[in-house]
Every structure is written in structure tokens, then in C-alpha cells.
Design a protein around this motif. Structure first.
Motif, short mmCIF file in Angstrom:
data_model
loop_
_atom_site.label_atom_id
_atom_site.label_comp_id
_atom_site.label_asym_id
_atom_site.label_seq_id
_atom_site.Cartn_x
_atom_site.Cartn_y
_atom_site.Cartn_z
N ARG A 1 -57.68 117.62 51.05
CA ARG A 1 -57.73 117.01 52.38
C ARG A 1 -57.84 118.07 53.47
N LEU A 2 -57.24 119.23 53.23
CA LEU A 2 -57.39 120.33 54.18
C LEU A 2 -58.85 120.76 54.26
N LYS A 3 -59.47 120.90 53.09
CA LYS A 3 -60.87 121.33 53.07
C LYS A 3 -61.78 120.29 53.71
N ASP A 4 -61.45 119.03 53.49
CA ASP A 4 -62.24 117.95 54.09
C ASP A 4 -61.88 117.72 55.55
N MET B 1 -59.54 102.37 43.29
CA MET B 1 -58.83 103.51 43.88
C MET B 1 -57.62 103.04 44.68
N ILE B 2 -57.82 102.01 45.53
CA ILE B 2 -56.72 101.48 46.34
C ILE B 2 -55.67 100.84 45.44
N ALA B 3 -56.11 100.09 44.45
CA ALA B 3 -55.18 99.41 43.54
C ALA B 3 -54.31 100.42 42.80
N LYS B 4 -54.90 101.52 42.36
CA LYS B 4 -54.13 102.53 41.63
C LYS B 4 -53.07 103.17 42.52
N ILE B 5 -53.44 103.49 43.76
CA ILE B 5 -52.48 104.08 44.70
C ILE B 5 -51.30 103.14 44.89
N LYS C 1 -63.00 103.77 56.20
CA LYS C 1 -63.48 104.34 54.94
C LYS C 1 -64.24 105.63 55.22
N PRO C 2 -64.17 106.60 54.33
CA PRO C 2 -63.30 106.66 53.15
C PRO C 2 -61.85 106.87 53.56
N SER C 3 -60.91 106.28 52.83
CA SER C 3 -59.50 106.31 53.19
C SER C 3 -58.75 107.38 52.40
N THR C 4 -57.62 107.81 52.96
CA THR C 4 -56.75 108.75 52.26
C THR C 4 -55.55 107.99 51.72
N LYS C 5 -54.89 108.57 50.74
CA LYS C 5 -53.68 107.96 50.17
C LYS C 5 -52.64 107.77 51.26
N LEU D 1 -50.79 104.13 52.35
CA LEU D 1 -49.35 103.92 52.23
C LEU D 1 -48.69 103.70 53.59
N LYS D 2 -49.21 104.36 54.62
CA LYS D 2 -48.67 104.13 55.98
C LYS D 2 -48.95 102.69 56.43
N ALA D 3 -50.12 102.17 56.05
CA ALA D 3 -50.46 100.78 56.40
C ALA D 3 -49.52 99.80 55.72
N VAL D 4 -49.17 100.08 54.46
CA VAL D 4 -48.23 99.23 53.73
C VAL D 4 -46.86 99.26 54.41
N GLU D 5 -46.41 100.46 54.74
CA GLU D 5 -45.10 100.61 55.40
C GLU D 5 -45.06 99.87 56.73
N LYS D 6 -46.14 99.99 57.50
CA LYS D 6 -46.22 99.31 58.80
C LYS D 6 -46.17 97.80 58.62
#
Length: 400
Positions: A225-228, A293-297, A381-385, A389-394
Motif C-alpha cells: 500500500r505504501l508503494k501504491d 476478495m471482499i468476502a474473504k476479508i 474501487k479498487p478498495s483496501t482492506k 473494515l472501517k466501513a463495517v465498523e462505522k
């Protein structure tokens, strides 16, 4: 259109692009041109056959209107004996067919694939093409990948990447030291030796394995993510200071504590705590790879996840079952995200159901229109992990 074809009409191309309409490939052609000067776009089977016969290219890029048509023309060329030489082949497809394209690559039909409609990861295509040319030893025609291709990475960002690598190295060394010390630990008699060995095998070793696995995953994601450059320095600081070792903490509850005197406490291990309320999430997304990808996270966080590939399927399921929240794509076959949400709001028990939008569309008017139906939030999109997870918490916080 004719002028564009003439510009690409190299007599001995290193790369050929087989397509239905060159006008659809302006972005692709720009990237190819940045990597190799000798390339050519072709639209007819006859043209392709002539080029393959006269001067077989190193790389074949196929971008017909559907994956099925791309596979068809490639199979036809192979059947006619025109592909009996070492070459690389890249399949270009629309986002909705990425799952099919992925399977084609897994079956060995194509070397790699790239989603060019919409084309929001053009650097990835640069790398795919670059690697293909290198593998075919066409290095004389390959443009070196320079820093300006990817945007300048400033010194602070480079330092952060180095720090992340150093952090990984030091933490890994610490874990290895712990393993060695654990192996050298002996009891004062055979009974204690047996208890210590059981403790190591059943509890301490799995805990260290889990810690090592989490460390590798965390540093890999952090460095990528740093490189991206997908998050800010503030987010990095929060990630590095985060001490959420929930999985390791759960494992640690099962470890039999050893006292300072070396005595082993053989009392019953504590049972893992179960969540008071099960979190059930629906993911509505027609793109198979992105959906999985989202389901696995979400599943890795312990949530129950069900997936739907269309808006109509989501509505049908929601009428029968209750969910904690829904992740929903904007553009889907049969019924888009906006109209799906509109229908969901008419289901009695879904009036206030948290809905998180998934979209690569940056049109604020569309987002505002969708949000008027009561969105909890939206993820680009494209989304990060982290963003998922922040969206779920919110959503969980606001629904309490």
C-alpha cells in the motif's frame, strides 16, 4: 480510424493487438507505444495470419468484444498452425468478464489478462507487457521502466518503505529467538519435560506460527500500500501503532501459564469467548474476483458472509432473511445498485438496513442520488482492506 491503423502498421511488429475496433483501444495503444516501438493493431483474421506467417511477433494482445470471441480467434489461429512458436499472449477484457478471463489464464490459454474497460490500473498493464517482452528476450525494444512512469516517490515515502522492511526483519528475528529459547527450555524431571513438550506442541508453537503469519501478512500489505500510495502518513502511523492482536489473544487464552519457578499450571484452559451477536453481511457484486476478495476479508474477521451476483438476487434473499449490513456495487446486470437499493427500502425489515456502496464511478451527482436513499457510506474501487473494515465498523456503530 484509418489514420490510426496506419500509424501502427509496423511491417515486423514485436507486439500485435487483435481487436474489433481500434478506436476502443486508445489507452491501451498509448501504453504499448510507451513500451515498444514496433507494434501493430489488426482487425481481420487475414491480416493476423499474414503477420504471423511473415514475421511472428513476440507478444500477442487480444481485445475482442467478448472473451469468448478472443478465445475463438486464438483457437482458430492455433488450429491453422500459426502459433507454433514461443510467444506470450495477453487477454484484454471488460470488468464484467474478469472472472472468465481469470479462468482462461488458470487453464493456461493466456499468459495473463488485463481489465481495460474501465482501465483504472494502467500501471499493471505496463508491467504485464514489460515482463512479457523480457521473457521473450525482446529487451532491445523494451522501454526501461522509469520512475516517471509511476509518479515520483518522495524521500519520506521511500524511508517509510525501508522502515517497514526493517520492522519486519527485527520482529522476525525476535520470533526466531523466542523459538530457540523455547526449544532449549528443560524441566527438572521427566514429568515436567513431558508437560513442557506438550505445552510447546499444542499451544506455544501454534501461537508463534500465528504471530509470524500475521506479521508477514501485515508487513506485505503495508509495503504494497505504501508503494501504491493508497493511504496517508496519518493512516500509516495508525496502522503501525495498532495493537489489535485479537486472533493471537484468543490463542494465548489457551496457553497453559508457566510460573516464575518453572512450575506448570495444568488447570483447564479458558474457553474462547463467542461473539454476543452474529454479524451477517451480504456482498452484492457481479465481478467474481472483487466479490471474493471482499468476502474473504470479512470472513477472516469472523463475520458470516453471503454473496449475490445481481440486484434481483439480493432483493429476493433480503425478503426472506435478515442481514446486519449490505455491500453493494453500483453497476450490475439486470438491476443497478441505485434501483436495487430503492427496492430494498420497500422491504419492511430493511428500511434502516446499513448499505455500503461499492463504486469506481466518480460522478458526484450519481453518488448523491444514490445516497438520498439512505447509504451508510461508500467505498471507491479498487478498495483496501482498511477501508472495508472501517466501513463495517462505522455501520455497526451507527446501527446501535
Amino acid at each position: 480510424m484509418h489514420k490510426k491503423e496506419v500509424e501502427h502498421a509496423q511491417r515486423h511488429p514485436k507486439v500485435i493487438i487483435i481487436c474489433d475496433d481500434p478506436a476502443d483501444l486508445s489507452g491501451v495503444v498509448d501504453i504499448v507505444a510507451s513500451q515498444v516501438s514496433a507494434f501493430r493493431t489488426l482487425t481481420s483474421h487475414k491480416e493476423v495470419a499474414e503477420v504471423l506467417t511473415e514475421s511472428p511477433p513476440d507478444v500477442i494482445v487480444i481485445a475482442r468484444s467478448t472473451v469468448a470471441k478472443s478465445v475463438e480467434i486464438y483457437s482458430l489461429l492455433a488450429k491453422h498452425g500459426l502459433l507454433n512458436y514461443a510467444h506470450e499472449n495477453i487477454l484484454l477484457c471488460e470488468n464484467k468478464e474478469s472472472g472468465v478471463a481469470f479462468r482462461c489464464c488458470m487453464k493456461g490459454i493466456f499468459t495473463d489478462y488485463f481489465v481495460y474497460k474501465p482501465m483504472y490500473e494502467n500501471y499493471r498493464f505496463r508491467m504485464i507487457l514489460h515482463n512479457a517482452l523480457v521473457r521473450t528476450e525482446g529487451t532491445s525494444e523494451v522501454t526501461k521502466i522509469r520512475e516517471e512512469h509511476f509518479g515520483r516517490i518522495d524521500d519520506k515515502l521511500k524511508q517509510l518503505i525501508d522502515d517497514a522492511a526493517l520492522y519486519h526483519q527485527k520482529a522476525d528475528e525476535t520470533l526466531q529467538t523466542v523459538r530457540r529459547n523455547l526449544d532449549n527450555e528443560k524441566g527438572i524431571n521427566k514429568v515436567q519435560d513431558d508437560l513442557l513438550n506438550e505445552l510447546k506442541q499444542k499451544h506455544l508453537s501454534p501461537l508463534l506460527d500465528e504471530l509470524e503469519h500475521q506479521l508477514a501478512d501485515s508487513v506485505h500489505e503495508l509495503t504494497k500500500r505504501l508503494k501504491d500510495k493508497q493511504f496517508s502518513i496519518a493512516e500509516l502511523t495508525a496502522l503501525l501503532s495498532e495493537k489489535d492482536n485479537s486472533k493471537c489473544a484468543q490463542l494465548a487464552q489457551n496457553v497453559l501459564p508457566v510460573g516464575e519457578t518453572g512450575e506448570v499450571n495444568i488447570s483447564e484452559p479458558k474457553a474462547l469467548e463467542t461473539k454476543q451477536e452474529e454479524i451477517k453481511i451480504m456482498v452484492v457484486e457481479d465481478n467474481e474476483i472483487y466479490r471474493e476478495m471482499i468476502a474473504k476479508i470479512l470472513r477472516d474477521e469472523g463475520h458470516k458472509v453471503e454473496c449475490e451476483t445481481s440486484g434481483l438476487g439480493a432483493i429476493k434473499t433480503l425478503r426472506k432473511h435478515k442481514f446486519t449490513m449490505v455491500f453493494m456495487d453500483l453497476f450490475m446486470p439486470e438491476l443497478d445498485g441505485y434501483n436495487t437499493t430503492k427496492n430494498i427500502r420497500n422491504i419492511p425489515h430493511c428500511k434502516k438496513l446499513p448499505i455500503i456502496a461499492l463504486t469506481s464511478n466518480k460522478n458526484k451527482d450519481i453518488i448523491r442520488k444514490w445516497a438520498s436513499l439512505g447509504l451508510t457510506g461508500y467505498i471507491t474501487k479498487p478498495s483496501t482492506k482498511s477501508s472495508i473494515l472501517k466501513a463495517v465498523e462505522k455501520a455497526l456503530t451507527e446501527s446501535q
